[in-house]
Design a protein around this motif. Structure first.
Motif, PDB file in Angstrom:
ATOM      1  N   ALA A 145      -5.117   8.844  -2.784  1.00 12.25           N
ATOM      2  CA  ALA A 145      -5.732   7.569  -2.401  1.00 12.25           C
ATOM      3  C   ALA A 145      -6.506   6.964  -3.572  1.00 12.25           C
ATOM      4  O   ALA A 145      -6.417   5.756  -3.839  1.00 12.25           O
ATOM      5  N   LYS A 146      -7.241   7.819  -4.287  1.00  5.79           N
ATOM      6  CA  LYS A 146      -8.020   7.324  -5.432  1.00  5.79           C
ATOM      7  C   LYS A 146      -7.108   6.772  -6.506  1.00  5.79           C
ATOM      8  O   LYS A 146      -7.361   5.695  -7.064  1.00  5.79           O
ATOM      9  N   ARG A 147      -6.026   7.507  -6.836  1.00  2.00           N
ATOM     10  CA  ARG A 147      -5.090   7.032  -7.861  1.00  2.00           C
ATOM     11  C   ARG A 147      -4.425   5.723  -7.427  1.00  2.00           C
ATOM     12  O   ARG A 147      -4.171   4.841  -8.258  1.00  2.00           O
ATOM     13  N   ALA A 148      -4.124   5.600  -6.131  1.00  2.00           N
ATOM     14  CA  ALA A 148      -3.445   4.402  -5.625  1.00  2.00           C
ATOM     15  C   ALA A 148      -4.392   3.226  -5.445  1.00  2.00           C
ATOM     16  O   ALA A 148      -3.943   2.089  -5.263  1.00  2.00           O
ATOM     17  N   GLY A 149      -5.709   3.497  -5.463  1.00  2.00           N
ATOM     18  CA  GLY A 149      -6.680   2.428  -5.270  1.00  2.00           C
ATOM     19  C   GLY A 149      -6.791   1.972  -3.835  1.00  2.00           C
ATOM     20  O   GLY A 149      -7.055   0.794  -3.557  1.00  2.00           O
ATOM     21  N   VAL A 150      -6.606   2.915  -2.895  1.00  2.00           N
ATOM     22  CA  VAL A 150      -6.706   2.589  -1.472  1.00  2.00           C
ATOM     23  C   VAL A 150      -7.600   3.625  -0.802  1.00  2.00           C
ATOM     24  O   VAL A 150      -7.954   4.649  -1.398  1.00  2.00           O
ATOM     25  N   SER A 151      -7.950   3.381   0.443  1.00  2.00           N
ATOM     26  CA  SER A 151      -8.767   4.330   1.181  1.00  2.00           C
ATOM     27  C   SER A 151      -7.903   5.469   1.720  1.00  2.00           C
ATOM     28  O   SER A 151      -6.680   5.320   1.867  1.00  2.00           O
ATOM     29  N   VAL A 152      -8.536   6.604   2.023  1.00  2.35           N
ATOM     30  CA  VAL A 152      -7.807   7.722   2.630  1.00  2.35           C
ATOM     31  C   VAL A 152      -7.205   7.281   3.960  1.00  2.35           C
ATOM     32  O   VAL A 152      -6.074   7.653   4.296  1.00  2.35           O
ATOM     33  N   GLY A 153      -7.939   6.466   4.716  1.00  2.00           N
ATOM     34  CA  GLY A 153      -7.427   5.969   5.988  1.00  2.00           C
ATOM     35  C   GLY A 153      -6.160   5.158   5.825  1.00  2.00           C
ATOM     36  O   GLY A 153      -5.242   5.243   6.657  1.00  2.00           O
ATOM     37  N   SER A 154      -6.080   4.408   4.729  1.00  2.00           N
ATOM     38  CA  SER A 154      -4.883   3.604   4.473  1.00  2.00           C
ATOM     39  C   SER A 154      -3.666   4.486   4.211  1.00  2.00           C
ATOM     40  O   SER A 154      -2.543   4.140   4.586  1.00  2.00           O
ATOM     41  N   VAL A 155      -3.901   5.637   3.573  1.00  2.00           N
ATOM     42  CA  VAL A 155      -2.800   6.572   3.332  1.00  2.00           C
ATOM     43  C   VAL A 155      -2.229   7.045   4.658  1.00  2.00           C
ATOM     44  O   VAL A 155      -1.013   7.058   4.871  1.00  2.00           O
ATOM     45  N   PHE A 156      -3.123   7.404   5.581  1.00  2.00           N
ATOM     46  CA  PHE A 156      -2.668   7.941   6.858  1.00  2.00           C
ATOM     47  C   PHE A 156      -2.147   6.861   7.810  1.00  2.00           C
ATOM     48  O   PHE A 156      -1.599   7.177   8.861  1.00  2.00           O
ATOM     49  N   THR A 157      -2.288   5.606   7.421  1.00  2.00           N
ATOM     50  CA  THR A 157      -1.654   4.543   8.196  1.00  2.00           C
ATOM     51  C   THR A 157      -0.139   4.586   8.035  1.00  2.00           C
ATOM     52  O   THR A 157       0.616   4.271   8.961  1.00  2.00           O
ATOM     53  N   SER A 158       0.316   5.005   6.833  1.00  2.00           N
ATOM     54  CA  SER A 158       1.750   5.040   6.536  1.00  2.00           C
ATOM     55  C   SER A 158       2.361   6.427   6.579  1.00  2.00           C
ATOM     56  O   SER A 158       3.560   6.569   6.803  1.00  2.00           O
ATOM     57  N   PHE A 159       1.527   7.474   6.370  1.00  5.55           N
ATOM     58  CA  PHE A 159       2.046   8.836   6.268  1.00  5.55           C
ATOM     59  C   PHE A 159       1.231   9.783   7.139  1.00  5.55           C
ATOM     60  O   PHE A 159       0.010   9.656   7.231  1.00  5.55           O
ATOM     61  N   GLN A 160       1.911  10.745   7.756  1.00  2.00           N
ATOM     62  CA  GLN A 160       1.234  11.686   8.635  1.00  2.00           C
ATOM     63  C   GLN A 160       0.522  12.787   7.870  1.00  2.00           C
ATOM     64  O   GLN A 160      -0.469  13.340   8.343  1.00  2.00           O
ATOM     65  N   SER A 161       1.054  13.137   6.679  1.00  2.00           N
ATOM     66  CA  SER A 161       0.507  14.268   5.938  1.00  2.00           C
ATOM     67  C   SER A 161       0.950  14.192   4.488  1.00  2.00           C
ATOM     68  O   SER A 161       1.799  13.362   4.122  1.00  2.00           O
ATOM     69  N   LYS A 162       0.403  15.084   3.658  1.00  2.00           N
ATOM     70  CA  LYS A 162       0.829  15.165   2.261  1.00  2.00           C
ATOM     71  C   LYS A 162       2.295  15.565   2.177  1.00  2.00           C
ATOM     72  O   LYS A 162       3.037  15.083   1.307  1.00  2.00           O
ATOM     73  N   LEU A 163       2.731  16.446   3.068  1.00  2.00           N
ATOM     74  CA  LEU A 163       4.134  16.854   3.085  1.00  2.00           C
ATOM     75  C   LEU A 163       5.040  15.671   3.410  1.00  2.00           C
ATOM     76  O   LEU A 163       6.135  15.537   2.848  1.00  2.00           O
ATOM     77  N   ASP A 164       4.604  14.806   4.296  1.00  2.00           N
ATOM     78  CA  ASP A 164       5.358  13.601   4.630  1.00  2.00           C
ATOM     79  C   ASP A 164       5.508  12.719   3.391  1.00  2.00           C
ATOM     80  O   ASP A 164       6.582  12.155   3.133  1.00  2.00           O
ATOM     81  N   ILE A 165       4.443  12.629   2.588  1.00  5.43           N
ATOM     82  CA  ILE A 165       4.507  11.855   1.345  1.00  5.43           C
ATOM     83  C   ILE A 165       5.512  12.479   0.392  1.00  5.43           C
ATOM     84  O   ILE A 165       6.353  11.790  -0.196  1.00  5.43           O
TER      85      ILE A 165
ATOM     86  N   THR B  94       0.833  -1.199   0.000  1.00  5.07           N
ATOM     87  CA  THR B  94       0.000   0.000   0.000  1.00  5.07           C
ATOM     88  C   THR B  94       0.869   1.250   0.000  1.00  5.07           C
ATOM     89  O   THR B  94       0.612   2.208  -0.737  1.00  5.07           O
ATOM     90  N   ARG B  95       1.898   1.242   0.817  1.00  2.00           N
ATOM     91  CA  ARG B  95       2.807   2.389   0.897  1.00  2.00           C
ATOM     92  C   ARG B  95       3.441   2.668  -0.461  1.00  2.00           C
ATOM     93  O   ARG B  95       3.535   3.827  -0.891  1.00  2.00           O
ATOM     94  N   ARG B  96       3.875   1.602  -1.176  1.00  2.65           N
ATOM     95  CA  ARG B  96       4.487   1.785  -2.483  1.00  2.65           C
ATOM     96  C   ARG B  96       3.487   2.345  -3.490  1.00  2.65           C
ATOM     97  O   ARG B  96       3.834   3.212  -4.304  1.00  2.65           O
ATOM     98  N   ARG B  97       2.239   1.881  -3.442  1.00  2.87           N
ATOM     99  CA  ARG B  97       1.222   2.391  -4.370  1.00  2.87           C
ATOM    100  C   ARG B  97       0.945   3.864  -4.106  1.00  2.87           C
ATOM    101  O   ARG B  97       0.771   4.648  -5.041  1.00  2.87           O
ATOM    102  N   VAL B  98       0.916   4.241  -2.835  1.00  2.21           N
ATOM    103  CA  VAL B  98       0.669   5.637  -2.472  1.00  2.21           C
ATOM    104  C   VAL B  98       1.807   6.523  -2.980  1.00  2.21           C
ATOM    105  O   VAL B  98       1.568   7.586  -3.552  1.00  2.21           O
ATOM    106  N   LEU B  99       3.041   6.092  -2.788  1.00  7.54           N
ATOM    107  CA  LEU B  99       4.187   6.884  -3.238  1.00  7.54           C
ATOM    108  C   LEU B  99       4.193   7.045  -4.753  1.00  7.54           C
ATOM    109  O   LEU B  99       4.458   8.141  -5.274  1.00  7.54           O
ATOM    110  N   GLU B 100       3.903   5.983  -5.475  1.00  2.78           N
ATOM    111  CA  GLU B 100       3.895   6.063  -6.929  1.00  2.78           C
ATOM    112  C   GLU B 100       2.761   6.965  -7.419  1.00  2.78           C
ATOM    113  O   GLU B 100       2.956   7.788  -8.332  1.00  2.78           O
TER     114      GLU B 100
END
Length: 207
Positions: free
Chosen positions: A37-57, A11-17
């Motif tokens: 999250a939409k582009r990565a095909g995951v939920s918004v909650g899943s994004v915040f499981t790995s990253f604290q913020s958009k800046l962190d990404i 999930t983390r790799r999909r979010v980064l890409e």
């Protein structure tokens, strides 16, 4: 690794890409975590499981991007020839050529690293020790070769060069300049800076 850990890393790799693509095509400010999250095909909650913020990404995306740059420098850095000023010109030309492959992404990175508001999490520009060490090594080689004055503070030279480097990116932001245009502007600035660190001939005394 457990199945859960493998899934989290995937999930983390999909979010980064997804973020890398959106930051480049849509811009950092315009890209939302929901869009990532939409582009990565995951939920918004899943994004915040790995990253604290958009800046962190953004910080992680750029960390990986800069690792690629330093690998490239490791391959070609020892091949740079000429005076210290010439090697510095070649070095920064490599930076511009690499970074402008994803120009909007790098501009977003510079903007974030100049965010000095309380609580800002991006590493401030100029605190990248790996980048500074590349420039220090070039100057140290110049001291050994005799075309850099050993009495001049190398950290002052590094700071001045990096300030010119960051300022040159205004050409990309304002005029969509390419790597060659920015390298040409940086070459002229390096010439002025080099005039300050080049040893001056000793005046011969009268007998």
């Amino acid at each position: 690794m457990s199945v859960r850990s493998v899934q989290k890393e995937a999930t983390r790799r999909r979010v980064l890409e997804a973020a890398r693509e959106l930051f480049e095509t849509e811009g950092y400010e315009e890209t939302t975590v929901r869009a990532i999250a939409k582009r990565a095909g995951v939920s918004v909650g899943s994004v915040f499981t790995s990253f604290q913020s958009k800046l962190d990404i953004l910080s992680e995306v750029m960390g990986e991007r800069l690792d690629e740059l330093y690998e490239e420098l490791d391959r070609v850095g020892h091949q740079l020839r000429g005076s210290t000023a010439d090697r510095l010109r070649s070095l920064f030309a490599l930076f511009f050529a690499f970074e402008t492959r994803r120009k909007r992404l790098f501009l977003a990175h510079i903007a974030a690293t100049y965010d000095w508001r309380p609580g800002a999490k991006a590493t401030p520009f100029g605190h990248n020790e790996r980048l500074k060490q590349v420039v220090r090594d070039c100057l140290a080689r110049g001291v050994a070769a005799g075309d850099v004055d050993p009495a001049i503070d190398p950290e002052l030279i590094v700071d001045t060069l990096l300030a010119a480097y960051a300022w040159t990116y205004r050409l990309a932001a304002w005029a969509d300049a390419d790597a060659d245009t920015m390298s040409h502007a940086m070459d002229r600035q390096i010439g002025l800076i080099a005039a300050g660190f080049t040893p001056r001939p000793q005046a011969s005394g009268l007998i």
